[in-house]
Structure formats: structure tokens, C-alpha cells
Design a protein around this motif. Structure first.
Motif, short mmCIF file in Angstrom:
data_model
loop_
_atom_site.label_atom_id
_atom_site.label_comp_id
_atom_site.label_asym_id
_atom_site.label_seq_id
_atom_site.Cartn_x
_atom_site.Cartn_y
_atom_site.Cartn_z
N HIS A 63 0.91 -1.05 -0.01
CA HIS A 63 0.03 -0.10 -0.03
C HIS A 63 0.87 1.26 0.02
CE1 HIS A 63 -4.54 -0.43 0.02
NE2 HIS A 63 -4.21 -1.53 0.57
N HIS A 64 1.97 1.31 0.47
CA HIS A 64 2.83 2.28 0.58
C HIS A 64 3.94 2.47 -0.58
CE1 HIS A 64 1.26 4.31 4.13
NE2 HIS A 64 1.05 3.36 4.56
N GLY A 65 3.77 1.29 -1.61
CA GLY A 65 4.54 1.51 -2.64
C GLY A 65 5.90 0.73 -2.87
N LEU A 66 6.10 -0.28 -1.86
CA LEU A 66 7.21 -1.19 -2.05
C LEU A 66 6.83 -2.21 -3.03
CD1 LEU A 66 9.97 -1.76 -0.58
CD2 LEU A 66 8.75 -3.45 0.74
N PRO A 67 7.68 -2.63 -3.84
CA PRO A 67 7.28 -3.80 -4.81
C PRO A 67 7.27 -4.92 -4.05
CG PRO A 67 8.96 -2.42 -5.75
CD PRO A 67 8.80 -2.10 -4.34
N THR A 68 6.27 -5.63 -3.98
CA THR A 68 6.21 -7.17 -3.48
C THR A 68 5.48 -8.18 -4.17
OG1 THR A 68 3.80 -6.84 -2.40
CG2 THR A 68 5.30 -5.60 -1.37
N ARG A 69 5.34 -9.24 -3.65
CA ARG A 69 5.00 -10.37 -4.82
C ARG A 69 3.23 -10.34 -4.65
NH1 ARG A 69 6.54 -15.66 -3.75
NH2 ARG A 69 8.78 -14.72 -3.42
N LEU A 70 2.72 -9.21 -4.03
CA LEU A 70 1.00 -9.01 -4.12
C LEU A 70 0.73 -8.41 -5.20
CD1 LEU A 70 0.53 -8.03 -0.50
CD2 LEU A 70 0.74 -10.35 -1.34
N LEU A 71 -0.46 -8.46 -5.76
CA LEU A 71 -1.11 -7.62 -6.80
C LEU A 71 -2.33 -6.98 -6.10
CD1 LEU A 71 -1.19 -9.44 -10.37
CD2 LEU A 71 -0.19 -7.48 -9.71
N ASP A 72 -2.68 -5.75 -6.20
CA ASP A 72 -3.76 -5.08 -5.77
C ASP A 72 -4.89 -5.27 -6.49
OD1 ASP A 72 -2.73 -2.75 -3.58
OD2 ASP A 72 -1.25 -2.75 -5.46
N TRP A 73 -6.08 -5.49 -5.63
CA TRP A 73 -7.45 -5.50 -6.19
C TRP A 73 -8.39 -4.93 -5.32
CZ3 TRP A 73 -8.07 -8.28 -10.90
CH2 TRP A 73 -7.00 -9.36 -10.96
N THR A 74 -9.56 -4.74 -5.63
CA THR A 74 -10.66 -4.09 -4.82
C THR A 74 -12.01 -4.89 -5.22
OG1 THR A 74 -11.75 -2.09 -4.17
CG2 THR A 74 -10.91 -2.09 -6.48
N ASP A 75 -12.68 -4.96 -4.37
CA ASP A 75 -14.35 -5.26 -4.56
C ASP A 75 -14.82 -4.41 -4.76
OD1 ASP A 75 -14.61 -4.14 -2.14
OD2 ASP A 75 -15.04 -6.01 -0.90
N SER A 76 -14.52 -3.21 -5.00
CA SER A 76 -15.40 -1.70 -5.47
C SER A 76 -15.03 -1.55 -7.05
CB SER A 76 -15.28 -0.77 -4.84
OG SER A 76 -15.77 0.31 -5.34
N PRO A 77 -16.23 -1.64 -8.07
CA PRO A 77 -15.94 -1.38 -9.42
C PRO A 77 -15.40 0.17 -9.56
CG PRO A 77 -17.89 -2.60 -9.30
CD PRO A 77 -17.53 -2.43 -7.84
N LEU A 78 -16.07 0.81 -8.85
CA LEU A 78 -15.64 2.26 -8.62
C LEU A 78 -14.33 2.77 -8.36
CD1 LEU A 78 -19.15 4.02 -7.49
CD2 LEU A 78 -18.21 3.72 -9.85
N VAL A 79 -13.76 2.06 -7.32
CA VAL A 79 -12.28 2.28 -6.80
C VAL A 79 -11.48 1.65 -7.95
CG1 VAL A 79 -10.66 1.24 -5.18
CG2 VAL A 79 -12.84 1.86 -4.38
#
Length: 203
Positions: A63-79
Motif C-alpha cells: 500500500h505504501h509503494g514497496l514492490p512485493t509479490r502481491l497484486l492489488d485488487w478491490t471489490d469496488s468497481p468504482l475504486v
């Protein structure tokens, strides 16, 4: 996201690390571990609540910009639309389409131990709400056991947003309350949002 963007964790992208001549050196699990450990060591004084799991440490770092092995998703279409449009429109006066990706949620894990016991290469994780950003963005992550491989599940759907309408949609989303101040509820987010309003005379 950018239309040309491949769904690959930032730590696994070929251009995340370079040598001193500027040549891409690709993914290194050793450097990944070093980055996470350094982040954890230096982040502790800035956190009101310390994460209790490796998954939550990765969530905060991501969330603070460090490259990790995670991919960001959201359960909100507007987000999802807000973040997609952030990279679309005209960049350096060149048209750039945006894209929104959707996929059925993979198997959900809740602990570090579950990741070790499951055979799936990609699993989902709903992080603890340790920062206002996670809450505001209705975030979840996919955890990628092999972070330098593009994620292409067969159910993946991709919606292209033409560059010509990206800005108009950003304005509409702002009127609906989806903007940098709401997605990043801190002083930086507020300042960046007000700067955007000033730029386009929407104050």
C-alpha cells in the motif's frame, strides 16, 4: 491500469531492479527478502499497530509503494475505475488507454500457514484494516508464489477505457466522491487532490 500492462507483481517485473549501468537485472528472491526485512525494520516507529503476520506486513508495504509479490485488487468497481483512470488519458501528450481487470476471487487464505500448506500458485488475501488506505480502497490482494510470471487466469476479463474519455470519467468519479483525497485519506492525499482541483479550476 495502462492497457498494455501485464498482471505481474511489481517485485517480479524485469525493470524493478537494475544494475548501475541501468540494465534490467530481473527478479531476485534474495533481494525481495532484503527489501521486506528493511521495510519492517524501519517502518515500526511509524506504525500505531504492528502487523502480526507476514501477509499483513506485505499488505502495508504494498500500500505504501514497496514492490512485493502481491497484486492489488478491490471489490469496488468504482475504486477499480479510479485507479485505472489514474494511468489513462494523455501521457506526455500521447494517447494512453486505460484498462480495468476483473477475475473471480481465487481461494482465500487467512494466515501465513495456509499459504505454506496449499498447492495453489495464486491465492487471495483480505488484509486487516491496519491503515485508513486499506479501508478506503476496499482492498484485497492476490499472493503470487512465483512473482515473476504474468497472471493470466482463464476467467480474466479486461475492459478497455479509450484515452479520449479518461479525463471526463475522472471528473465524474470525483463528483461521486472517488478521488485522491478519498482513496488516500491522509495529508498527502488531500494536498494532491486539492492540487488537481486547482489545476482544472474545479475548486
Amino acid at each position: 491500469e495502462d492497457e498494455a500492462y501485464g498482471l505481474i507483481s511489481r517485485i517480479g517485473r524485469s525493470d524493478t531492479s537494475k544494475d548501475l549501468d541501468g540494465v534490467n537485472v530481473g527478479y531476485s528472491s534474495d533481494y525481495e527478502k532484503r527489501c521486506v526485512e528493511r521495510f519492517k525494520r524501519e517502518a515500526r516507529p511509524h506504525m500505531a499497530i504492528e502487523p502480526k503476520s507476514e501477509l499483513d506486513w506485505l499488505s502495508i508495504a504494498q500500500h505504501h509503494g514497496l514492490p512485493t509479490r502481491l497484486l492489488d485488487w478491490t471489490d469496488s468497481p468504482l475504486v477499480a475505475a479510479y485507479f485505472a483512470l489514474s494511468s489513462g488519458g494523455f501521457v506526455n501528450k500521447q494517447p494512453k488507454n486505460a484498462a480495468i481487470y476483473g477475475v473471480p476471487c481465487p481461494q482465500v487464505v487467512r494466515t501465513d500457514t495456509e499459504i505454506e500448506t496449499l498447492s495453489e500458485d495464486v491465492v487471495a488475501y483480505f488484509p486487516q484494516h491496519l491503515t485508513p488506505r486499506i479501508t478506503a480502497q476496499r482492498g484485497l490482494f492476490t499472493y503470487h508464489r512465483v512473482p515473476d510470471i504474468i497472471y493470466t487466469p482463464p476467467e480474466l476479463v479486461k475492459w478497455i477505457v479509450p484515452s479520449q474519455i479518461c479525463f471526463t470519467l475522472k471528473v465524474v468519479l470525483n463528483k461521486c466522491g472517488f478521488n485522491e483525497a478519498s482513496m488516500f485519506p491522509d495529508l498527502d492525499g488531500i494536498a494532491n487532490h486539492v492540487r488537481w482541483l486547482l489545476k482544472w479550476r474545479m475548486l
